[in-house]
Design a protein around this motif. Structure first.
Motif, PDB file in Angstrom:
ATOM      1  N   GLY A 108     -12.632   3.961   7.664  1.00 44.03           N
ATOM      2  CA  GLY A 108     -13.255   5.205   7.199  1.00 44.03           C
ATOM      3  C   GLY A 108     -12.700   5.698   5.875  1.00 44.03           C
ATOM      4  N   LEU A 109     -11.666   5.021   5.367  1.00 41.92           N
ATOM      5  CA  LEU A 109     -11.191   5.339   4.013  1.00 41.92           C
ATOM      6  C   LEU A 109     -11.792   4.283   3.084  1.00 41.92           C
ATOM      7  CD1 LEU A 109      -9.440   6.735   1.856  1.00 41.92           C
ATOM      8  CD2 LEU A 109      -7.548   5.253   2.549  1.00 41.92           C
ATOM      9  N   ILE A 110     -12.703   4.725   2.244  1.00 44.56           N
ATOM     10  CA  ILE A 110     -13.337   3.799   1.295  1.00 44.56           C
ATOM     11  C   ILE A 110     -12.717   4.044  -0.078  1.00 44.56           C
ATOM     12  CG2 ILE A 110     -15.499   3.093   0.203  1.00 44.56           C
ATOM     13  CD1 ILE A 110     -16.971   4.017   2.740  1.00 44.56           C
ATOM     14  N   ASN A 111     -12.021   3.039  -0.561  1.00 43.56           N
ATOM     15  CA  ASN A 111     -11.358   3.165  -1.869  1.00 43.56           C
ATOM     16  C   ASN A 111     -12.205   2.550  -2.971  1.00 43.56           C
ATOM     17  OD1 ASN A 111      -8.883   4.498  -1.536  1.00 43.56           O
ATOM     18  ND2 ASN A 111      -7.949   2.675  -0.615  1.00 43.56           N
ATOM     19  N   LEU A 112     -12.320   3.269  -4.084  1.00 39.50           N
ATOM     20  CA  LEU A 112     -12.895   2.714  -5.313  1.00 39.50           C
ATOM     21  C   LEU A 112     -11.784   2.797  -6.360  1.00 39.50           C
ATOM     22  CD1 LEU A 112     -15.414   4.046  -3.699  1.00 39.50           C
ATOM     23  CD2 LEU A 112     -16.608   3.733  -5.856  1.00 39.50           C
ATOM     24  N   ILE A 113     -11.182   1.660  -6.669  1.00 45.28           N
ATOM     25  CA  ILE A 113     -10.013   1.667  -7.559  1.00 45.28           C
ATOM     26  C   ILE A 113     -10.245   0.650  -8.673  1.00 45.28           C
ATOM     27  CG2 ILE A 113      -7.482   1.427  -7.659  1.00 45.28           C
ATOM     28  CD1 ILE A 113      -7.346   2.158  -4.740  1.00 45.28           C
ATOM     29  N   GLY A 114      -9.819   1.020  -9.875  1.00 44.51           N
ATOM     30  CA  GLY A 114      -9.992   0.114 -11.019  1.00 44.51           C
ATOM     31  C   GLY A 114     -11.422   0.117 -11.536  1.00 44.51           C
ATOM     32  N   ILE A 115     -12.088   1.277 -11.435  1.00 46.32           N
ATOM     33  CA  ILE A 115     -13.496   1.342 -11.874  1.00 46.32           C
ATOM     34  C   ILE A 115     -13.522   1.582 -13.393  1.00 46.32           C
ATOM     35  CG2 ILE A 115     -15.778   2.322 -11.440  1.00 46.32           C
ATOM     36  CD1 ILE A 115     -14.539   0.913  -8.992  1.00 46.32           C
ATOM     37  N   GLU A 116     -13.167   0.535 -14.095  1.00 49.55           N
ATOM     38  CA  GLU A 116     -13.236   0.553 -15.568  1.00 49.55           C
ATOM     39  C   GLU A 116     -14.612   0.023 -15.967  1.00 49.55           C
ATOM     40  OE1 GLU A 116     -10.973  -2.485 -17.519  1.00 49.55           O
ATOM     41  OE2 GLU A 116     -10.734  -3.642 -15.696  1.00 49.55           O
ATOM     42  N   SER A 117     -14.799  -0.356 -17.230  1.00 46.80           N
ATOM     43  CA  SER A 117     -16.081  -0.907 -17.654  1.00 46.80           C
ATOM     44  C   SER A 117     -16.370  -2.179 -16.848  1.00 46.80           C
ATOM     45  CB  SER A 117     -16.022  -1.242 -19.142  1.00 46.80           C
ATOM     46  OG  SER A 117     -17.306  -1.482 -19.640  1.00 46.80           O
TER      47      SER A 117
END
Ligand SMILES: Cc1cc2nc3c(=O)[nH]c(=O)nc-3n(C[C@H](O)[C@H](O)[C@H](O)COP(=O)(O)OP(=O)(O)OC[C@H]3O[C@@H](n4cnc5c(N)ncnc54)[C@H](O)[C@@H]3O)c2cc1C
Length: 363
Positions: free
Chosen positions: A329-338
């Motif tokens: 239930g923890l959704i990580n979005l990490i490193g969302i660069e170009s």
């Protein structure tokens, strides 16, 4: 905001917590504004897949909702025979990724399109463009709130604790601190996304989630030079795809600028150093010979949330439910660069799919 718009369309109990006084004060307003076509990224990566589908969705959205854009196209220019070889590899990779309409151009074909650009050969990418990213964010917010999402500005996430049926999230606003419980927590905190994952109890070094800040500066180009090119002009990217290389962009008003550069930094600081002017000039003079040193003025800077440190291999976006780490239930979005701007609507669909798996009873 894209994620909120997508998830709220099937589940209205969505709360967006934003620590700043309004949206788009961090990465999303300090970038090149390019709708990328998906050439550069490793085959099969989320960056490649979500960029290619984001490109298609963004153009549809721009037309349907009157969001400003220009489908300018771009040239990636090789200035030597060695670079011409690299272009061939890039073209193959772009085609394998599904980037649309790529074409290799001889020097003469390139000169017919861009008489003022110098080079041995070039890739033409017709599906590259620029977008009014502020209007795009406003569109996502309108969609999210129209579907019942609530946005709390000046509300910073300062604590995350796993509890029996989800996460207890503690936030700080002007009144103090308070907590609430959510079944699903989607961490889209950009430059702070590793910190929010750590708050939840994830060992970010073990997981490989610690971010490295990488500054990109821009210089504006004056002297009417914007009239000398018709599309975006990029060099062959440096190895390891740390960035796409200092290039020429044109915005919706046809203003020209060069950037972004690449410097790893320890803290967030948006000043642009005039001392870097020579670097900018040297980076483009071989393929843009009409640009003169005195045309350049420091303009603005952005900070990339990179997962790879200096000299390390390129890393993909992290977009995942952390059930296998003990944090379902923890959704990580990490490193969302170009290409995070281009990919935004496709990232949102991807995340909505993860939410559906977690909450099959909803929507
Ligand atoms: C120099 C540069 C050039 C780029 N060029 C392009 C390009 O041409 N094309 C392209 O496709 N992509 C480009 N990108 C990438 C793109 O801009 C990003 O991928 C995208 O904007 C990231 O959006 P985001 O929502 O993840 O992050 P953000 O826009 O930073 O949003 C994260 C939000 O979280 C908030 N936040 C953080 N911590 C907390 C907390 N604890 N509590 C509450 N709120 C919090 C922040 O205030 C922020 O508003 C570029 C990026 C840079 C830096």
């Amino acid at each position: 905001m894209a994620v909120a718009a997508q998830v709220a369309s099937r589940d209205s109990q969505v709360y967006v917590l934003e620590k700043k006084k309004t949206f788009g004060q961090e990465i999303s307003s300090r970038h090149s504004g390019i709708i990328h076509s998906g050439i550069y990224y490793p085959e099969g990566s989320l960056k490649a897949k979500l960029c290619v589908s984001g490109n298609r969705i963004l153009y549809q959205m721009c037309q349907r909702y009157s969001i400003g854009y220009r489908r300018l196209g771009k040239l990636i220019v090789a200035t030597s025979n060695e670079e011409a070889g690299e272009l061939e590899e890039l073209l193959e990779r772009g085609n394998r990724n599904g980037a649309q309409g790529l074409k290799m151009l001889s020097r003469q074909e390139m000169k017919e399109l861009e008489p003022n650009v110098e080079g041995a050969s070039a890739i033409l990418s017709p599906s590259t463009g620029v977008i009014d990213s502020h209007a795009l964010m406003k569109h996502f917010i309108t969609r999210a709130t129209g579907s019942g999402a609530q946005i709390a500005y000046l509300t910073e996430v300062v604590g995350v604790e796993k509890v029996a049926d989800g996460y207890q999230v503690t936030v700080k606003d002007s009144e103090g601190e308070f907590s609430f419980i959510t079944r699903v927590l989607i961490n889209c905190a950009g430059l702070d996304s590793d910190g929010v994952a750590e708050l939840a109890g994830i060992d970010i070094d073990n997981a490989g989630y610690r971010l490295h800040y990488c500054k990109g500066e821009y210089f504006s180009v004056s002297g009417g030079k914007n009239r000398l090119v018709n599309r975006l002009i990029l060099p062959v990217p440096p190895s390891k795809v740390t960035g796409v290389g200092i290039h020429v962009t044109l915005d919706l008003d046809n203003r020209m600028r060069l950037g972004p550069s690449i410097h790893y930094v320890d803290s967030i600081d948006y000043t642009v150093s005039n001392e870097h002017k020579q670097l900018f000039y040297d980076s483009v003079k071989s393929f843009l010979p009409f640009i003169e040193y005195d045309d350049l003025e420091p303009e603005m800077a952005g900070i990339r949330p990179k997962l790879q440190g200096p000299g390390e291999d390129v890393r993909d976006f992290v977009i995942r439910d952390e059930g296998d780490k003990g944090f379902p239930g923890l959704i990580n979005l990490i490193g969302i660069e170009s290409p995070g701007l281009t990919a935004a609507p496709a990232i949102a669909e991807y995340v909505a799919g993860l939410v559906r798996e977690l909450l099959p009873d909803r929507g």
